[in-house]
Write an enzyme that holds these catalytic residues in place. Sequence first.
Site, short mmCIF file in Angstrom:
data_model
loop_
_atom_site.label_atom_id
_atom_site.label_comp_id
_atom_site.label_asym_id
_atom_site.label_seq_id
_atom_site.Cartn_x
_atom_site.Cartn_y
_atom_site.Cartn_z
N SER A 1 0.83 -1.20 0.00
CA SER A 1 0.00 0.00 0.00
C SER A 1 0.86 1.24 0.00
O SER A 1 1.98 1.25 0.54
CB SER A 1 -0.85 -0.03 1.27
OG SER A 1 -1.40 1.23 1.53
N TYR B 1 -1.94 -1.02 11.05
CA TYR B 1 -2.20 -1.54 9.71
C TYR B 1 -1.00 -1.27 8.80
O TYR B 1 -0.48 -2.16 8.13
CB TYR B 1 -3.46 -0.91 9.10
CG TYR B 1 -3.58 -1.14 7.62
CD1 TYR B 1 -3.89 -2.41 7.12
CD2 TYR B 1 -3.35 -0.11 6.70
CE1 TYR B 1 -3.97 -2.63 5.76
CE2 TYR B 1 -3.42 -0.33 5.33
CZ TYR B 1 -3.73 -1.59 4.87
OH TYR B 1 -3.80 -1.82 3.51
N LYS C 1 1.92 -3.84 6.79
CA LYS C 1 2.35 -3.81 5.37
C LYS C 1 3.86 -3.67 5.29
O LYS C 1 4.52 -4.38 4.53
CB LYS C 1 1.67 -2.65 4.63
CG LYS C 1 0.18 -2.83 4.44
CD LYS C 1 -0.13 -4.00 3.53
CE LYS C 1 -1.59 -4.34 3.50
NZ LYS C 1 -1.88 -5.66 2.94
P1 NAD Z 1 -11.02 -7.00 1.29
O1 NAD Z 1 -11.23 -6.97 2.76
O2 NAD Z 1 -12.18 -6.82 0.40
O3 NAD Z 1 -10.26 -8.35 0.87
C1 NAD Z 1 -9.38 -9.03 1.73
C2 NAD Z 1 -9.87 -10.47 1.84
O4 NAD Z 1 -8.99 -11.22 2.69
C3 NAD Z 1 -11.28 -10.58 2.42
O5 NAD Z 1 -12.07 -11.34 1.55
C4 NAD Z 1 -11.06 -11.29 3.76
O6 NAD Z 1 -12.17 -12.10 4.09
C5 NAD Z 1 -9.80 -12.07 3.50
N1 NAD Z 1 -9.00 -12.40 4.69
C6 NAD Z 1 -8.59 -11.57 5.66
N2 NAD Z 1 -7.85 -12.25 6.57
C7 NAD Z 1 -7.77 -13.53 6.15
C8 NAD Z 1 -7.16 -14.71 6.66
N3 NAD Z 1 -6.48 -14.71 7.80
N4 NAD Z 1 -7.29 -15.86 5.96
C9 NAD Z 1 -8.00 -15.88 4.80
N5 NAD Z 1 -8.61 -14.81 4.29
C10 NAD Z 1 -8.50 -13.64 4.95
O7 NAD Z 1 -9.89 -5.89 0.96
P2 NAD Z 1 -9.34 -5.38 -0.44
O8 NAD Z 1 -9.67 -3.94 -0.53
O9 NAD Z 1 -9.73 -6.29 -1.52
O10 NAD Z 1 -7.79 -5.48 -0.14
C11 NAD Z 1 -6.99 -6.56 -0.57
C12 NAD Z 1 -5.56 -6.34 -0.09
O11 NAD Z 1 -5.09 -5.10 -0.61
C13 NAD Z 1 -5.43 -6.24 1.42
O12 NAD Z 1 -4.23 -6.87 1.82
C14 NAD Z 1 -5.34 -4.76 1.67
O13 NAD Z 1 -4.62 -4.44 2.85
C15 NAD Z 1 -4.58 -4.29 0.43
N6 NAD Z 1 -4.81 -2.86 0.12
C16 NAD Z 1 -6.09 -2.40 -0.01
C17 NAD Z 1 -6.31 -1.05 -0.27
C18 NAD Z 1 -7.71 -0.50 -0.36
O14 NAD Z 1 -7.87 0.71 -0.17
N7 NAD Z 1 -8.71 -1.30 -0.68
C19 NAD Z 1 -5.22 -0.17 -0.41
C20 NAD Z 1 -3.94 -0.69 -0.32
C21 NAD Z 1 -3.75 -2.05 -0.04
N1 UFG Z 2 -12.43 11.28 3.51
C1 UFG Z 2 -13.45 12.12 3.90
N2 UFG Z 2 -14.58 11.57 4.43
C2 UFG Z 2 -14.73 10.22 4.58
C3 UFG Z 2 -13.69 9.37 4.18
C4 UFG Z 2 -12.54 9.93 3.65
O1 UFG Z 2 -13.34 13.34 3.78
O2 UFG Z 2 -15.78 9.79 5.09
C5 UFG Z 2 -11.22 11.86 2.90
C6 UFG Z 2 -9.95 11.60 3.68
O3 UFG Z 2 -9.74 12.58 4.66
C7 UFG Z 2 -8.89 11.61 2.57
C8 UFG Z 2 -9.64 11.07 1.34
O4 UFG Z 2 -11.03 11.25 1.64
O5 UFG Z 2 -8.51 12.94 2.29
C9 UFG Z 2 -9.38 9.59 1.09
O6 UFG Z 2 -9.63 8.86 2.28
P1 UFG Z 2 -9.76 7.26 2.28
O7 UFG Z 2 -10.07 6.85 3.67
O8 UFG Z 2 -10.66 6.81 1.20
O9 UFG Z 2 -8.29 6.78 1.85
P2 UFG Z 2 -6.87 7.04 2.53
O10 UFG Z 2 -6.03 7.72 1.51
O11 UFG Z 2 -6.99 7.66 3.86
O12 UFG Z 2 -6.36 5.55 2.78
C10 UFG Z 2 -6.53 4.51 1.80
C11 UFG Z 2 -6.68 3.19 2.52
C12 UFG Z 2 -5.41 2.85 3.23
C13 UFG Z 2 -4.30 2.85 2.25
C14 UFG Z 2 -4.20 4.18 1.55
C15 UFG Z 2 -3.15 4.16 0.50
O13 UFG Z 2 -7.73 3.25 3.46
O14 UFG Z 2 -5.51 1.58 3.79
O15 UFG Z 2 -5.44 4.47 0.94
O16 UFG Z 2 -3.32 3.06 -0.33
F1 UFG Z 2 -3.13 2.61 2.91
#
Ligand code: NAD
Ligand code: UFG
Length: 336
Positions: free
Chosen positions: A124, A148, A152
């Site tokens: 991330s 979190y 990572k």
């Molecule tokens: P998500 O929660 O939709 O998908 C993650 C999946 O992993 C879920 O289906 C959950 O049930 C499963 N899971 C969690 N722990 C587990 C375990 N111990 N064993 C088996 N399954 C397990 O999230 P996502 O948005 O699809 O994210 C996927 C990956 O990308 C995650 O590692 C997340 O940290 C990373 N990531 C997401 C974002 C974002 O904003 N969505 C940003 C950066 C990184």
């Molecule tokens: N925001 C609002 N209101 C809300 C939610 C978010 O104003 O209800 C704003 C936040 O302050 C920020 C922007 O919208 O300025 C984006 O916020 P998000 O929570 O959607 O995303 P972040 O950039 O804070 O974080 C996300 C994931 C993290 C990841 C990061 C970089 O949640 O896990 O992107 O990949 F690490």
Amino acid sequence: MNILVTGGAGYIGSHTCVQLLEKGMELVVVDNLSNSSQESLKRVEEITGRKVIFHKIDLLERDWLEALFRDYEFDAVIHFAGLKAVGESVKIPLHYYRNNVSGTINLCETMAKYDVKTIVFSSSATVYGEPEKVPITEDFPTAAYNPYGRTKLFIEEILKDLYTSDNKWNVVLLRYFNPVGAHESGKIGEDPKGIPNNLMPFISQVAVGRRKELVVFGNDYPTPDGTGVRDYIHVVDLAAGHVKALEKLIGKSGVHIYNLGTGKGYSVLDMVKAFEKASGVKINYRIAARRPGDIAECYADPGKAFRELNWKTERGIEKMCADTWRWQSRNPNGYE
Ligand code: NAD
Ligand code: UFG
């Protein structure tokens, strides 16, 4: 290619499964469904017309993982499984460390035992902490400010150590920026449990009438309109990055790190306006104080992924919003 997809029932995983299947790859999905529903995989089958082999397994259950590796021969693992809510990670850090870090160690130990040494890991942009400038390149210093983010960062370090210990490992660290959007069919999309933490699902739930108003966290940042700026990336483009990474890097041992973003930053209010335009629905919002831990601005320099993987994003914010709206309006309560 035969791929194990951990966390494949989740948001990014399910979109990636679609593309892997469309490329003709064989895959097995494991997920404990702690933050997802098996319905997503049924929809993946509908979209692709192919069967998905699914096993409900928790990565903490070593014996089940072992059994899986005995039953199938994998060429690579795409490792999405993990917990991802920043606020929750502050409240229950040990749960996050156990699930994300111990789960990954179990997975890697099992992979090593069965001589599967290619892993694509969901990292991330959070690992850049508070970057000194933007756009962010992969060689920027790393830092983490919450449990979190630390999971990572620790996992990235563990995977690098693994490569140092055994140069047969092929470690791909994909640092995602802000994934949004949904598959064009409207059949799969983001379905957060409870109150969404992230901006886009919150906006779309306001649009569909599930929430009263969006709270905008701060309008006094040093950005053009004062609200936070992020690099929103369409989940279908993000999924394509995984396919490219596999195609280009399979058999090339090493540690490969890529930013997956668009290189463009949009503010919270830009996203609200774009969503209103795409949906035709007015989004009620009010301005409130900054959310602790948020940074002003964050966007990628995605040039390395373009040069080395021949990958770049193709979908702009209009499409991100239109696809999110199609998914949300057709599935107002997600997969339920
Ligand atoms: P998500 O929660 O939709 O998908 C993650 C999946 O992993 C879920 O289906 C959950 O049930 C499963 N899971 C969690 N722990 C587990 C375990 N111990 N064993 C088996 N399954 C397990 O999230 P996502 O948005 O699809 O994210 C996927 C990956 O990308 C995650 O590692 C997340 O940290 C990373 N990531 C997401 C974002 C974002 O904003 N969505 C940003 C950066 C990184
Ligand atoms: N925001 C609002 N209101 C809300 C939610 C978010 O104003 O209800 C704003 C936040 O302050 C920020 C922007 O919208 O300025 C984006 O916020 P998000 O929570 O959607 O995303 P972040 O950039 O804070 O974080 C996300 C994931 C993290 C990841 C990061 C970089 O949640 O896990 O992107 O990949 F690490």
